[in-house]
Design a protein around this motif. Structure first.
Motif, PDB file in Angstrom:
ATOM      1  N   LEU A 135       0.847  -1.185   0.000  1.00 50.28           N
ATOM      2  CA  LEU A 135       0.000   0.000   0.000  1.00 50.28           C
ATOM      3  C   LEU A 135       0.885   1.239   0.000  1.00 50.28           C
ATOM      4  O   LEU A 135       1.847   1.316   0.772  1.00 50.28           O
ATOM      5  CB  LEU A 135      -0.882   0.040   1.248  1.00 50.28           C
ATOM      6  N   VAL A 136       0.545   2.205  -0.851  1.00 51.49           N
ATOM      7  CA  VAL A 136       1.239   3.492  -0.867  1.00 51.49           C
ATOM      8  C   VAL A 136       0.182   4.580  -0.738  1.00 51.49           C
ATOM      9  O   VAL A 136      -0.784   4.615  -1.514  1.00 51.49           O
ATOM     10  CB  VAL A 136       2.056   3.695  -2.161  1.00 51.49           C
ATOM     11  N   THR A 137       0.351   5.457   0.253  1.00 53.89           N
ATOM     12  CA  THR A 137      -0.598   6.540   0.488  1.00 53.89           C
ATOM     13  C   THR A 137       0.161   7.838   0.754  1.00 53.89           C
ATOM     14  O   THR A 137       1.384   7.834   0.890  1.00 53.89           O
ATOM     15  CB  THR A 137      -1.493   6.268   1.714  1.00 53.89           C
ATOM     16  N   PHE A 138      -0.587   8.917   0.857  1.00 57.08           N
ATOM     17  CA  PHE A 138      -0.042  10.175   1.347  1.00 57.08           C
ATOM     18  C   PHE A 138      -0.871  10.558   2.566  1.00 57.08           C
ATOM     19  O   PHE A 138      -2.043  10.888   2.460  1.00 57.08           O
ATOM     20  CB  PHE A 138      -0.115  11.274   0.276  1.00 57.08           C
ATOM     21  N   ASN A 139      -0.260  10.454   3.721  1.00 59.85           N
ATOM     22  CA  ASN A 139      -0.913  10.679   5.021  1.00 59.85           C
ATOM     23  C   ASN A 139      -1.954   9.603   5.325  1.00 59.85           C
ATOM     24  O   ASN A 139      -2.882   9.831   6.091  1.00 59.85           O
ATOM     25  CB  ASN A 139      -1.555  12.080   5.096  1.00 59.85           C
TER      26      ASN A 139
END
Length: 267
Positions: A135-139
């Protein structure tokens, strides 16, 4: 980078890890094939051999979830180059009450948009997430993942997770996703610049109450940009983290596609 990582071994910090690299122990294989390590007793070496043997076996089995447990959250960026082909870049939109309206997922097969009241169900989201090993997220640590888990009970978010907001802080970047995109020259559609989560909430209201198709389309395009732009940002941040940890003589080489995947599902 992951097979050069020793930070998950008990008692091994950044300094010890750098000392190993500088002493010629560049990889797990180097460590395991060395009869002894300067400054390390035989019993400690044996314990580390066992732990590295387990890690190497799980890596050979492509078992990403093993590393979600064995690696600290702040070190899971080290998995990126290995797992990039199996990564999903995730972003959610919410209404003014904090309820999920859209979940966007971007991966190797393209972009998928799951919309509240239409295709956003527990089963469908679980099926989509099960296809990915990172999983890659921003915040996402503070926002996306807690909101998802609170809204959809039992959601299996057991993959390793890279939060680019936290990674950016380590690299000296401040501000939100759009501000960092501007600094790094990551483009997005001109009519989407300046939009925020509050704007996304207003667009949802226009769709929900008036069935404004243009508002729905713009909301989904905004969410798509937030997901798709995480990939070049992750590529850049990963390279800079490797250079920061290993030094300029060990650049990370990532092949960045010229264009994002064209296949879009808005269901």
């Amino acid at each position: 980078m992951i097979e050069s990582s020793f930070c998950f071994l008990p008692g091994v910090g950044r300094k010890t890890e750098r000392d190993l690299w500088q002493g010629g122990i560049e990889t797990w294989t180097d460590f395991l094939s060395s009869g002894s390590i300067p400054g390390m007793g035989p019993s400690r070496k044996a314990r580390y051999d066992e732990a590295l043997g387990h890690a190497k076996a799980h890596r050979a089995q492509e078992d990403a979830r093993y590393f979600a447990i064995s690696l600290n959250a702040c070190d899971q960026w080290r998995l990126y180059e290995w797992l990039r082909p199996r990564a999903v870049y995730l972003d959610i939109e919410t209404n003014s009450f904090g309820q999920i309206t859209v979940v966007g997922l971007y991966g190797q097969s393209g972009f998928t948009s799951l919309v509240h009241g239409e295709s956003l169900t527990r089963q469908r989201l679980c099926e989509e997430l099960a296809r990915y090993d990172l999983l890659v997220t921003f915040n996402g640590t503070s926002f996306d993942l807690p909101v998802l888990l609170a809204t959809i009970q039992g959601l299996p978010l057991d993959q390793p997770h890279i939060d680019l907001w936290l990674l950016g802080r380590q690299l000296g970047y401040r501000g939100g996703l759009k501000a960092i995109e501007l600094q790094l020259g990551i483009p997005r559609r001109a009519d989407l610049w300046g939009m925020s989560g509050a704007d996304a909430g207003q667009l949802w209201n226009r769709w929900r109450h008036s069935r404004d198709e243009a508002a729905r389309e713009r909301l989904l395009a905004y969410n798509e940009a937030d997901c798709v732009n995480l990939q070049p940002l992750a590529d850049m941040f990963y390279c800079r983290m490797v250079q920061q940890h290993r030094g300029g003589e060990h650049p990370a080489l990532i092949s960045i596609p010229a264009e994002p995947a064209a296949h879009i599902q808005r269901i």
